[in-house]
Design an enzyme around this catalytic site. Structure first.
Site, PDB file in Angstrom:
ATOM      1  N   CYS A  73      -7.875   1.716   7.215  1.00 38.49           N
ATOM      2  CA  CYS A  73      -7.360   2.415   6.038  1.00 38.49           C
ATOM      3  C   CYS A  73      -7.940   1.832   4.759  1.00 38.49           C
ATOM      4  CB  CYS A  73      -5.836   2.395   6.046  1.00 38.49           C
ATOM      5  SG  CYS A  73      -5.110   0.953   5.271  1.00 38.49           S
ATOM      6  N   GLU A 100       1.295  -0.572  16.352  1.00 35.33           N
ATOM      7  CA  GLU A 100       0.419   0.574  16.038  1.00 35.33           C
ATOM      8  C   GLU A 100      -0.404   0.982  17.258  1.00 35.33           C
ATOM      9  OE1 GLU A 100      -3.434   1.771  13.408  1.00 35.33           O
ATOM     10  OE2 GLU A 100      -2.097   0.320  12.463  1.00 35.33           O
ATOM     11  N   CYS A 122       0.866  -1.177   0.000  1.00 36.15           N
ATOM     12  CA  CYS A 122       0.000   0.000   0.000  1.00 36.15           C
ATOM     13  C   CYS A 122       0.907   1.234   0.000  1.00 36.15           C
ATOM     14  CB  CYS A 122      -0.886  -0.001   1.247  1.00 36.15           C
ATOM     15  SG  CYS A 122       0.100   0.027   2.770  1.00 36.15           S
ATOM     16  N   ASN A 163      -2.647  -7.024   9.059  1.00 31.31           N
ATOM     17  CA  ASN A 163      -3.584  -6.964   7.928  1.00 31.31           C
ATOM     18  C   ASN A 163      -3.591  -8.276   7.143  1.00 31.31           C
ATOM     19  OD1 ASN A 163      -2.236  -6.524   5.035  1.00 31.31           O
ATOM     20  ND2 ASN A 163      -0.931  -5.493   6.539  1.00 31.31           N
ATOM     21  N   THR A 187      -5.647   0.772  12.221  1.00 31.57           N
ATOM     22  CA  THR A 187      -5.970   0.904  10.790  1.00 31.57           C
ATOM     23  C   THR A 187      -6.034  -0.428  10.041  1.00 31.57           C
ATOM     24  OG1 THR A 187      -3.636   1.165  10.211  1.00 31.57           O
ATOM     25  CG2 THR A 187      -4.879   3.189  10.646  1.00 31.57           C
ATOM     26  N   SER A 242       2.117  -9.810  10.605  1.00 29.80           N
ATOM     27  CA  SER A 242       1.392  -8.768   9.871  1.00 29.80           C
ATOM     28  C   SER A 242      -0.099  -8.841  10.172  1.00 29.80           C
ATOM     29  CB  SER A 242       1.636  -8.945   8.368  1.00 29.80           C
ATOM     30  OG  SER A 242       0.695  -8.214   7.630  1.00 29.80           O
ATOM     31  N   HIS A 287       4.313   1.873  11.599  1.00 24.74           N
ATOM     32  CA  HIS A 287       3.201   1.645  12.531  1.00 24.74           C
ATOM     33  C   HIS A 287       2.995   2.807  13.502  1.00 24.74           C
ATOM     34  CE1 HIS A 287       5.274  -2.186  11.511  1.00 24.74           C
ATOM     35  NE2 HIS A 287       4.055  -2.496  11.129  1.00 24.74           N
TER      36      HIS A 287
END
Length: 325
Positions: A205, A136, A22, A235, A175, A233, A84
């Protein structure tokens, strides 16, 4: 003597789009690369710049040194803070030590930090929906004095939460969460505290949302879903969960093609393939190649949206050698 040609079994690969890097990850990696170009190695990086083992190893070869805390960094070398985000105490300490530091925090994470500060300044009690221990979450909670933010991980946490003033509250979110799981928690918070202030705009996000939507589209048709991404990770882990929930008969998180167990492919005609937001595209290519060595592959891209977001780099790494590269 005639040779009998054994035909490879057919496999359809549905390739998620968007997938992989991203804009925030792309920016963070570029900041480290440019810092190494500008100041020479070693450049220190506090925490993995993004959660991907391949990215981290490549940057190490270029001259990045990864550490967990600032006190492991010498004062005379540049340090980069990961995508993060970091608690406020970290840049304050870097300033105190007169260090050159570059903040590679994703702008969408910074937006959550600004929002939390705004709620705090307005006297609201803040709830953060996220996963304990994730960098994060540590960074977001570390924007404000201890005790100002309460972490809520699931519906049980919402049920148990007793704020000081239930009429003066706000929530923000990590996010990289699952859109669906978060919606459930938000609904529970709003049912319990009807006046709670939501974020101005969705905190999860755009890239997390888009990758989850693409996986949902694939998983309805996939016998097997492979998500390329590291075990750390957030996500990427969410993509596996989203895929299973959306109908993939089986789903696995893999670091790269070497993690594939080919027994997973027994009876599989359609493979869904995607990569988390911190996984480079060459890992996707190598998984496709590994499949092509064993199957007669037909490749189809499943496009749910197109991304054209680019985040600007900090001036500190662009001003000296801005040669248009």
């Amino acid at each position: 003597m005639s040779h009998v040609q054994i035909q490879s079994p057919k496999l359809t690969i549905l390739l998620a789009a968007p997938r992989g890097f991203c804009a925030g990850v792309d920016r963070a990696i570029q900041i480290v690369e440019r810092a190494i170009e500008k100041w020479g190695p070693p450049v220190y990086v506090r925490h993995e710049i993004v959660h991907n083992v391949h990215v981290v190893e490549r940057l190490k070869r270029l001259g990045a040194v990864f550490v967990e805390e600032l006190d492991e960094c010498p004062s005379d070398r540049p340090v980069v803070f990961s995508a993060h985000g970091v608690p406020k105490s970290v840049p304050q300490e870097a300033q105190r030590r007169d260090m050159i530091y570059l903040d590679a925090t994703c702008p969408l994470v910074s937006k959550v930090h600004v929002e939390a500060q705004r709620h705090f300044d307005a006297g609201r009690e803040i709830v953060l929906i996220g996963h304990a221990g994730h960098p994060e979450v540590i960074g977001t909670m570390g924007q404000l004095p201890q005790g100002a933010v309460t972490l809520v991980e699931d519906l049980d946490d919402v049920a148990e939460f007793a704020p000081k003033n239930p009429h003066n509250m706000a929530f923000v979110t990590q996010t990289t969460l699952s859109v669906d799981d978060t919606a459930e928690i938000v609904a529970a918070l709003q049912a319990k505290f009807p006046t709670i202030s939501p974020p101005h705009k969705e905190d999860i996000c755009y890239a997390t949302t888009n990758r989850q939507e693409a996986v949902k589209a694939l998983s309805r048709q996939a016998d097997l879903l492979l998500v390329i991404g590291s075990k750390t990770s957030s996500n990427s882990i969410r993509l596996v969960e989203v895929g299973r929930r959306a109908g993939a008969k089986a789903a696995h998180l893999i670091d790269d093609a070497n993690d594939i167990e080919w027994s997973w492919f027994n009876g599989v005609e359609t493979l869904g393939l995607t990569a988390g937001a911190s996984a480079p595209e060459d890992l996707v290519a190598s998984v496709i190649e590994a499949c092509q060595a064993r199957f007669a592959v037909s490749l189809q891209e499943v496009i749910v949206s197109r991304e054209d977001v680019i985040f600007k780099l900090p001036r500190a790494v662009t001003e000296v050698q801005d040669d248009g590269s």
